[in-house]
Enzyme design. Structure first.
Site, PDB file in Angstrom:
ATOM      1  N   ASN A 154       0.798  -1.232   0.000  1.00  0.00           N
ATOM      2  CA  ASN A 154       0.000   0.000   0.000  1.00  0.00           C
ATOM      3  C   ASN A 154       0.831   1.282   0.000  1.00  0.00           C
ATOM      4  O   ASN A 154       0.476   2.256  -0.651  1.00  0.00           O
ATOM      5  CB  ASN A 154      -1.001  -0.013   1.154  1.00  0.00           C
ATOM      6  CG  ASN A 154      -0.329  -0.103   2.510  1.00  0.00           C
ATOM      7  OD1 ASN A 154       0.744  -0.676   2.656  1.00  0.00           O
ATOM      8  ND2 ASN A 154      -0.949   0.479   3.513  1.00  0.00           N
ATOM      9  N   GLU A 252       3.369  -5.096  12.466  1.00  0.00           N
ATOM     10  CA  GLU A 252       2.401  -3.999  12.355  1.00  0.00           C
ATOM     11  C   GLU A 252       1.313  -4.471  11.417  1.00  0.00           C
ATOM     12  O   GLU A 252       1.543  -4.672  10.231  1.00  0.00           O
ATOM     13  CB  GLU A 252       3.089  -2.732  11.843  1.00  0.00           C
ATOM     14  CG  GLU A 252       2.270  -1.478  12.143  1.00  0.00           C
ATOM     15  CD  GLU A 252       1.324  -1.108  11.016  1.00  0.00           C
ATOM     16  OE1 GLU A 252       0.101  -1.269  11.207  1.00  0.00           O
ATOM     17  OE2 GLU A 252       1.795  -0.686   9.965  1.00  0.00           O
ATOM     18  N   CYS A 286      -3.326   1.339   6.579  1.00  0.00           N
ATOM     19  CA  CYS A 286      -3.749   0.630   7.793  1.00  0.00           C
ATOM     20  C   CYS A 286      -4.339   1.578   8.830  1.00  0.00           C
ATOM     21  O   CYS A 286      -5.040   1.147   9.730  1.00  0.00           O
ATOM     22  CB  CYS A 286      -2.575  -0.152   8.379  1.00  0.00           C
ATOM     23  SG  CYS A 286      -1.123   0.874   8.620  1.00  0.00           S
ATOM     24  N   GLU A 467       7.511   0.710  16.807  1.00  0.00           N
ATOM     25  CA  GLU A 467       8.710   1.262  16.176  1.00  0.00           C
ATOM     26  C   GLU A 467       8.599   2.784  16.210  1.00  0.00           C
ATOM     27  O   GLU A 467       7.518   3.338  16.318  1.00  0.00           O
ATOM     28  CB  GLU A 467       8.901   0.683  14.762  1.00  0.00           C
ATOM     29  CG  GLU A 467       9.268  -0.818  14.847  1.00  0.00           C
ATOM     30  CD  GLU A 467       9.494  -1.538  13.503  1.00  0.00           C
ATOM     31  OE1 GLU A 467      10.014  -0.915  12.575  1.00  0.00           O
ATOM     32  OE2 GLU A 467       9.150  -2.731  13.418  1.00  0.00           O
TER      33      GLU A 467
END
Length: 486
Positions: A154, A252, A286, A467
């Site tokens: 993405n 993630e 996301c 992160e």
């Protein structure tokens, strides 16, 4: 003659471009045509990359942070110099608008290198003293070794550089596997590594599918660390395959992100921002909002204005600078996203605009592309799959709520916990609600404003680990406690 003009990518291993024995077709989502050939790598290629990364590790890890920092900055300059070419390639390969690639993806990839080139110079370690024992304790951080980095389709270069930059800044060597659907900008970056002064074998790229190349990387006993961005399902597989090797993981994953709009929200700010948070990058982020809870007092006004503005978003050729929504990544993905709208309809929901309601007029060259109008769904139950599962397209659900207590409960009632947005002028409420949402990130009265210093990641099925400046440093280094008796 047509096939001769196709771009053919090669793996980048040990500082050299290496052809592969077999290739996968990668499509241009805006036309439906094959755009390039991507290596279909597997165990053999990963083995070669591990060898190269292993050989480069002693030299790279013994460089001073400043030396590594200068190389990262040089790489950032080189990518920035070619920003337009990178943006064009990202838009063509992924389907996103040229505007988004130019203003978000590529500048952020450049900034990722600059940010970690700087932040890595400022970390300090801890020291404590035990005077009565005559001892001093201190911590020492060393790079872990070879980092396996797997990134999604993405935000291709943006999310891969978010991993490569901290990994190599900390002195690790890496093997990266971008998505087989969007590999071109990573390959373009490889062409700049030598010029930036990155020693051979520090950054290796193995192109291919998750089930073959990704699996080989995750299963390799000499790759102690995996950073992955992608689906929860793939992450479960990564955890299973990593377990026998006790790898350290940063995952993630998806989101089903709520926006909570209280009746004192500033709608002049809220509506344009919520349109962006629902439909930017075709909803393929996301962090996108896909459940919008609006307090009953302003529900009908919000809905009317939101639908009116959504209908103004222009869908079409991503290379057209006036277009707001490009193509979705693939034919399969488009079908999947559309199937959610059909499910909602079957359950009795109302589709206020977009898919199946408005007609989509596309330019001649884009008739076979994977396009979809921004779609708004109402009258949908919280238990509906459209409210529970990540759709990852230009689809959002809008539902009313009455009380603060109720909306917190409903917002938390999904398996994900990545991001949330809260709209209210009441500062006390903003803090209360933000603290109670099960979400790794909460934006209030804004969306996607990121400070890379701070932790990024999700709760529940949205992932493991964080992160960011300090968090990435901790993840990409091994800490040792040393005690000296004097």
């Amino acid at each position: 003659a047509h096939s001769k003009s196709l771009l053919v990518l090669e793996n980048y291993i040990g500082g050299k471009f290496v052809p592969c024995s077999s290739y996968i077709d990668s499509y241009n989502p805006s036309t439906g045509d094959v755009y390039c050939k991507v290596p279909d790598s597997g165990k053999e290629e990963v083995e070669a990359a591990v060898k190269a990364a292993k050989a480069a590790f002693p030299i790279w890890s013994s460089k001073s942070p400043l030396e590594r920092s200068q190389i990262l900055n040089k790489l950032a300059d080189l990518i920035e110099h070619d920003l337009e070419a990178f943006a064009q390639a990202e838009s063509k390969d992924q389907g996103k608008t040229i505007t988004f690639a130019r203003t978000v993806d590529i500048p952020r990839a450049v900034y990722n290198f600059r940010f970690f080139a700087s932040s890595t110079l400022h970390h300090t370690t801890e020291c404590t003293e035990m005077a009565t024992m005559g001892c001093v304790h201190y911590t020492f951080r060393a790079p872990v070794g070879i980092a396996g980095l797997i990134s999604p389709w993405n935000l291709p270069l943006y999310l891969l550089t978010w991993k490569i930059a901290p990994a190599i800044a900390c002195g690790n060597t890496v093997i990266a596997k971008p998505s087989e659907m969007t590999s071109v900008t990573t390959w373009m970056m490889c062409r700049l590594l030598e010029k930036a002064g990155v020693p051979h074998g520090v950054v290796n790229v193995v192109f291919g599918t998750g089930s073959k190349a990704g699996e080989a990387l995750v299963c390799h006993p000499d790759v102690p660390l995996i950073s992955f961005t992608g689906s929860t399902l793939t992450a479960q597989r990564i955890m299973e395959k990593s377990a026998p090797h006790c790898k350290r993981l940063s995952l993630e994953l998806g989101g089903k992100n709520p926006a909570i709009i209280f009746d004192d929200a500033d709608l002049t700010q809220c509506i344009p921002t919520t349109l962006r948070s629902s439909f930017a990058n075709q909803g393929e982020i996301c962090l996108c909002t896909s459940r919008i809870f609006v307090q009953r007092g302003i529900y009908s006004e919000f809905l009317k204005r939101f639908v009116t503005e959504a209908k103004k978003w222009k869908v079409g050729d991503p290379s057209d600078p006036t277009v707001d929504v490009g193509a979705l990544i693939s034919k399969e993905h488009l079908e999947k996203v559309k199937s959610y709208v059909k499910k909602a309809q079957a359950e009795g929901a109302s589709i206020l605009c977009g898919e199946g309601v408005d007609s989509l007029a596309l330019p001649t060259g884009n008739q076979k592309g994977y396009f979809m109008l921004p779609t708004i769904i109402t009258e949908v139950k919280d238990e509906s799959r459209c409210m529970q599962e990540e759709i990852f397209g230009p689809v959002t659900c809008v539902v009313p709520f009455d009380t603060e207590e109720e909306v917190i409960k409903r917002a938390n009632n999904v398996k994900y916990g990545l991001a949330a947005t809260v709209w209210s002028r009441n500062v006390g409420r903003v803090h209360r609600v933000a603290q109670r949402l099960q979400s790794g990130l909460v934006w209030t009265n804004c969306w996607l404003v990121r400070d890379l210093n701070l932790p990024f990641g999700g709760m529940k099925a949205s992932g493991i680990g964080r992160e960011g400046a300090k968090d990435s440093y901790e993840f990409f280094t091994e800490v040792k406690t040393i005690t000296i008796k004097h």
